[in-house]
Enzyme design. Structure first.
Site, PDB file in Angstrom:
ATOM      1  N   THR A  78       0.856  -1.182   0.000  1.00 10.61           N
ATOM      2  CA  THR A  78       0.000   0.000   0.000  1.00 10.61           C
ATOM      3  C   THR A  78       0.893   1.234   0.000  1.00 10.61           C
ATOM      4  O   THR A  78       2.114   1.130   0.005  1.00 10.61           O
ATOM      5  CB  THR A  78      -0.925   0.029   1.234  1.00 10.61           C
ATOM      6  OG1 THR A  78      -0.155   0.392   2.400  1.00 10.61           O
ATOM      7  CG2 THR A  78      -1.577  -1.323   1.461  1.00 10.61           C
ATOM      8  N   CYS A  79       0.277   2.411   0.052  1.00 14.79           N
ATOM      9  CA  CYS A  79       1.076   3.637   0.035  1.00 14.79           C
ATOM     10  C   CYS A  79       1.889   3.799   1.309  1.00 14.79           C
ATOM     11  O   CYS A  79       2.910   4.490   1.321  1.00 14.79           O
ATOM     12  CB  CYS A  79       0.181   4.859  -0.168  1.00 14.79           C
ATOM     13  SG  CYS A  79      -1.104   5.057   1.086  1.00 14.79           S
ATOM     14  N   ASN A  80       1.456   3.171   2.387  1.00 15.52           N
ATOM     15  CA  ASN A  80       2.134   3.355   3.667  1.00 15.52           C
ATOM     16  C   ASN A  80       2.904   2.137   4.151  1.00 15.52           C
ATOM     17  O   ASN A  80       3.593   2.217   5.175  1.00 15.52           O
ATOM     18  CB  ASN A  80       1.124   3.758   4.755  1.00 15.52           C
ATOM     19  CG  ASN A  80       0.888   5.249   4.770  1.00 15.52           C
ATOM     20  OD1 ASN A  80       1.780   6.035   4.442  1.00 15.52           O
ATOM     21  ND2 ASN A  80      -0.309   5.656   5.123  1.00 15.52           N
ATOM     22  N   ARG A  81       2.790   1.011   3.463  1.00 12.75           N
ATOM     23  CA  ARG A  81       3.486  -0.176   3.933  1.00 12.75           C
ATOM     24  C   ARG A  81       3.686  -1.181   2.803  1.00 12.75           C
ATOM     25  O   ARG A  81       2.899  -1.244   1.852  1.00 12.75           O
ATOM     26  CB  ARG A  81       2.716  -0.845   5.072  1.00 12.75           C
ATOM     27  CG  ARG A  81       1.425  -1.515   4.670  1.00 12.75           C
ATOM     28  CD  ARG A  81       0.721  -2.163   5.866  1.00 12.75           C
ATOM     29  NE  ARG A  81       0.260  -1.147   6.804  1.00 12.75           N
ATOM     30  CZ  ARG A  81       0.747  -1.011   8.034  1.00 12.75           C
ATOM     31  NH1 ARG A  81       1.704  -1.814   8.464  1.00 12.75           N
ATOM     32  NH2 ARG A  81       0.282  -0.076   8.841  1.00 12.75           N
ATOM     33  N   SER A  97      -2.314   1.816  11.411  1.00 12.02           N
ATOM     34  CA  SER A  97      -2.378   2.770  10.306  1.00 12.02           C
ATOM     35  C   SER A  97      -1.978   4.167  10.746  1.00 12.02           C
ATOM     36  O   SER A  97      -2.053   4.507  11.926  1.00 12.02           O
ATOM     37  CB  SER A  97      -3.793   2.815   9.722  1.00 12.02           C
ATOM     38  OG  SER A  97      -4.143   1.571   9.156  1.00 12.02           O
ATOM     39  N   GLN A 116      -7.577  -3.497   1.204  1.00 15.38           N
ATOM     40  CA  GLN A 116      -6.288  -3.774   0.576  1.00 15.38           C
ATOM     41  C   GLN A 116      -5.727  -5.118   1.030  1.00 15.38           C
ATOM     42  O   GLN A 116      -5.193  -5.884   0.225  1.00 15.38           O
ATOM     43  CB  GLN A 116      -5.308  -2.645   0.908  1.00 15.38           C
ATOM     44  CG  GLN A 116      -5.680  -1.327   0.243  1.00 15.38           C
ATOM     45  CD  GLN A 116      -4.955  -0.144   0.847  1.00 15.38           C
ATOM     46  OE1 GLN A 116      -4.557  -0.163   2.018  1.00 15.38           O
ATOM     47  NE2 GLN A 116      -4.781   0.910   0.064  1.00 15.38           N
ATOM     48  N   GLY A 140      -5.295   9.625 -11.130  1.00 18.22           N
ATOM     49  CA  GLY A 140      -5.483   8.336 -10.472  1.00 18.22           C
ATOM     50  C   GLY A 140      -6.859   8.181  -9.853  1.00 18.22           C
ATOM     51  O   GLY A 140      -7.022   7.539  -8.816  1.00 18.22           O
ATOM     52  N   GLY A 173      -8.298   4.620  -8.930  1.00 21.30           N
ATOM     53  CA  GLY A 173      -7.775   3.838  -7.823  1.00 21.30           C
ATOM     54  C   GLY A 173      -8.619   3.984  -6.575  1.00 21.30           C
ATOM     55  O   GLY A 173      -9.561   4.785  -6.522  1.00 21.30           O
ATOM     56  N   GLY A 188      -7.982   7.503  -4.947  1.00 24.35           N
ATOM     57  CA  GLY A 188      -8.421   8.518  -5.889  1.00 24.35           C
ATOM     58  C   GLY A 188      -9.927   8.561  -6.069  1.00 24.35           C
ATOM     59  O   GLY A 188     -10.521   9.648  -6.158  1.00 24.35           O
TER      60      GLY A 188
END
Length: 406
Positions: A51-54, A118, A129, A202, A205, A208
């Site tokens: 993901t964007c953070n992990r 998170s 996700q 985006g 997504g 987005g």
């Protein structure tokens, strides 16, 4: 013992790595599939969550192999494979990577699924996700009994947390926080009676599309949203869908540019942006991607304020404080569900012992069994066994527990 469970996780996340490091070890969907195919080719079982953070790799092996399993060696091997896949120095990866084994790895996954790990406490996107990552790995037969049980129980537990606590009620996701930044920026335009122009890259997504839907409900905002043909975007008010290739044609008119893709390359480069940005005005650029979608050098461009995903940390921290009570209740739920999951795994691993235990009791009286236990057990073990018996008596049939020594 519990941490002998043949299960581990290696993790690069916002908890201990800046975005500059996370982007080096991020995976697109196709990259994740290719990595898992290669990693599991020798019989390993794994799920990759990106993901964007992990970016996290969960790995298990069959119990039949686990007696000879060297977890430290297996983790080291997985770290090397990870770094090799991204063509990065394995020492850099190890410096920022966190490893979890056995029950600690189970606890970490449950915590991630419930949104307790998170950036925004209790955010909802991570559950979807995780589910998608697990389903994709399972579809390719990269999961086995352990991963199936642990992931299914983690997803079920996360649903319970969201139902029984306030963590997911009015939760501000990264998408919500980004929209708040946009609306704060738009205050000056609104006071002048102008329509705020937003270029959203985006929009097909997960993040987005949430932003697109939220902005569509706002007055005084016009959104130009890039979409992918295979996924698309429903018709929304004040929203014009454009092709990704047209993004630079809309850049100069935009007051706000938001990019939230999983592209391995910049969606807004410095040279291409500088070539089309002619109108002098204040602009807000929001980069919600890892690796970066928007060239960091644009922060120095006249009139541009650039915020990346780590800029929301302070806001998220304040939000998390409000969720403290829900987080405490969620932790109790997790403890209960994790204990049940680990017991199920232990029981499964020792089913031959259970069957043999049942056969060994044939013809032995309960009294004889208790005396045999007294002989074989230490004083501490005997006290533990008798305490367990008390609890069983209390739980079954409504009987009162025996009060030993009374």
């Amino acid at each position: 013992m519990r941490n002998s469970l043949p299960f581990f996780c290696i993790s690069i996340s916002h908890q201990h790595s800046p975005v500059e490091i996370r982007r080096l070890f991020s995976f697109t969907k196709s990259q994740a599939a290719a990595f898992l195919s290669e990693f599991c080719s020798g019989g390993k079982k794994a799920v990759l969550v990106a993901t964007c953070n992990r970016t996290e790799l969960y790995v298990s092996c069959d119990r039949a192999e686990s007696d000879s399993l060297d977890l430290a060696a297996a983790i080291s091997e997985a770290q090397e494979a990870f770094a090799l896949a991204k063509q990065q120095d394995v020492q850099l990866f190890r410096e920022h990577c966190r490893s979890y084994t056995g029950e600690d790895a189970v606890r970490h996954l449950f915590s991630v699924a419930a949104g307790l790990d998170s950036m925004v406490l209790g955010e909802n996107e991570i559950l979807g996700q995780l589910r998608e990552s697990y389903k994709e790995a399972a579809a390719q037969r990269h999961t086995g009994f352990y991963l199936n049980q642990i992931f299914q129980r983690a997803l079920s537990c996360a649903k319970r947390v969201k139902t029984e606590t306030n963590l997911s009620k009015a939760t501000e996701s990264i998408a919500t926080l980004a929209v708040k930044e946009v609306m704060a920026f738009s205050a000056e335009a609104a006071s002048a009676g102008k329509v705020l122009s937003v270029l959203l890259i985006g929009a097909s997504g997960q993040t987005g599309s949430l932003i697109a839907r939220d902005l569509a409900e706002r007055d005084g905002v016009q959104v130009f949203a890039t979409v992918r043909r295979q996924y698309g975007l429903p018709e929304l008010p004040h929203t014009e869908k454009i092709a990704y290739e047209e993004r630079y044609a809309y850049l100069d008119r935009a007051d706000v540019v938001i990019s939230a893709t999983r592209s391995p390359h910049c969606t807004v480069s410095y040279s291409d942006a500088a070539a089309v940005l002619h109108t002098k005005k204040k602009r807000l650029f929001i980069d919600l991607a890892v690796p970066n979608d928007i060239a960091p050098e644009l922060a120095a461009f006249d009139g541009i304020t650039l915020k990346n995903i780590d800029c929301f940390t302070r806001i998220a921290r304040e939000h998390n404080q409000q969720k403290k009570e829900g987080a405490e209740k969620a932790s109790l739920i997790l403890a209960e569900e994790i204990d049940a999951t680990v017991k199920e795994l232990i029981f499964h691993d020792n089913i031959s012992f259970v069957q043999e235990f049942g056969r060994s009791l044939d013809g032995i009286s309960a009294l004889q069994f208790l005396y045999d236990m007294r002989t074989a057990a230490t004083a501490e073990e005997l006290e533990l066994l008798l305490s367990l018996w008390d609890r069983m008596q209390s739980q079954h049939g409504g009987q009162q527990p025996m009060r030993r020594g009374a």
